[in-house]
Motif scaffolding. Structure first.
Motif, mmCIF file in Angstrom:
data_model
loop_
_atom_site.group_PDB
_atom_site.id
_atom_site.type_symbol
_atom_site.label_atom_id
_atom_site.label_comp_id
_atom_site.label_asym_id
_atom_site.label_seq_id
_atom_site.Cartn_x
_atom_site.Cartn_y
_atom_site.Cartn_z
ATOM 1 N N PRO A 77 -86.382 14.272 28.052
ATOM 2 C CA PRO A 77 -87.559 14.633 28.849
ATOM 3 C C PRO A 77 -87.342 14.295 30.314
ATOM 4 N N ALA A 79 -89.814 13.963 32.690
ATOM 5 C CA ALA A 79 -90.844 13.090 33.253
ATOM 6 C C ALA A 79 -91.308 12.095 32.199
ATOM 7 N N ILE A 80 -91.672 10.907 32.637
ATOM 8 C CA ILE A 80 -92.179 9.883 31.728
ATOM 9 C C ILE A 80 -93.664 10.125 31.533
ATOM 10 N N ASP A 81 -94.112 9.966 30.294
ATOM 11 C CA ASP A 81 -95.528 10.168 29.994
ATOM 12 C C ASP A 81 -96.363 9.095 30.677
ATOM 13 N N ARG A 82 -97.464 9.513 31.234
ATOM 14 C CA ARG A 82 -98.398 8.600 31.894
ATOM 15 C C ARG A 82 -99.725 8.618 31.135
ATOM 16 N N LYS A 84 -103.297 9.545 30.268
ATOM 17 C CA LYS A 84 -104.071 10.773 30.508
ATOM 18 C C LYS A 84 -105.397 10.459 31.197
ATOM 19 N N VAL A 125 -97.328 3.646 32.287
ATOM 20 C CA VAL A 125 -96.775 4.227 31.070
ATOM 21 C C VAL A 125 -97.522 3.564 29.920
ATOM 22 N N ARG A 143 -106.607 4.477 21.837
ATOM 23 C CA ARG A 143 -105.333 4.948 21.255
ATOM 24 C C ARG A 143 -105.593 6.073 20.264
ATOM 25 N N ASN A 146 -104.833 11.704 22.896
ATOM 26 C CA ASN A 146 -104.405 12.072 24.246
ATOM 27 C C ASN A 146 -103.900 10.889 25.081
ATOM 28 N N LYS A 148 -100.679 10.310 25.425
ATOM 29 C CA LYS A 148 -99.459 10.792 26.055
ATOM 30 C C LYS A 148 -99.749 11.630 27.263
#
Length: 148
Positions: A77, A79-82, A84, A125, A143, A146, A148
């Motif tokens: 990937p 980009a690193i997931d941030r 939401k 993150v 948790r 959404n 991710k």
């Protein structure tokens, strides 16, 4: 009065000879030393090092350049997931409903204030352990949806 040592008196130690110490390489590179050697007629060898004093790497030590097409086709990937936006807003609303500051929330979940700021700004993150602590303190579900 008789002498304590019968016979001839001899010396028990070896003579010590002190020599001048050898010049250090740093001293030999000194411009004054080089000029003095040139004046006396001694042959002086000077070598200019390749890329000396620069931060650039030579072509032989540089890593091979990857083909841009191969870089694009890689499966990693980009980009690193941030966090939401939905999770960010949920954290902010729950915190404000409990009339807590970011510092208060951070203290209760045993994290730094900067961690709470990053979650609320969407720069963090997602870490499941931190989200679990926030869920417990704020009483909301963060948790599983959404993140991710």
């Amino acid at each position: 009065m008789p002498s304590r040592y019968p016979g001839a008196v001899t010396q028990d130690w070896e003579p010590v000879v002190l020599h001048k110490s050898k010049q250090k390489s740093q001293d030999l590179r000194d411009p004054k030393a080089v000029n003095a050697a040139l004046r006396t007629g001694v042959s002086v060898q000077t070598v200019k090092k390749f890329d000396a004093g620069s931060n650039k790497k030579g072509k032989s030590t540089a890593a091979p350049v990857k083909n841009p097409k191969k870089l694009e086709e890689e499966t990693e990937p980009s980009a690193i997931d941030r966090v939401k936006a939905e999770v960010r807003l949920t954290i902010q609303k729950a915190r404000l409903e409990k009339k807590m500051s970011q510092a208060d929330l951070a203290k209760q979940i045993n994290e730094r204030t900067q961690v709470v700021q990053e979650y609320e700004n969407g720069k963090a993150v997602p870490n499941q352990a931190v989200l679990a602590k926030m869920e417990k303190v704020l009483g909301v579900k963060l948790r599983g949806k959404n993140v991710k």
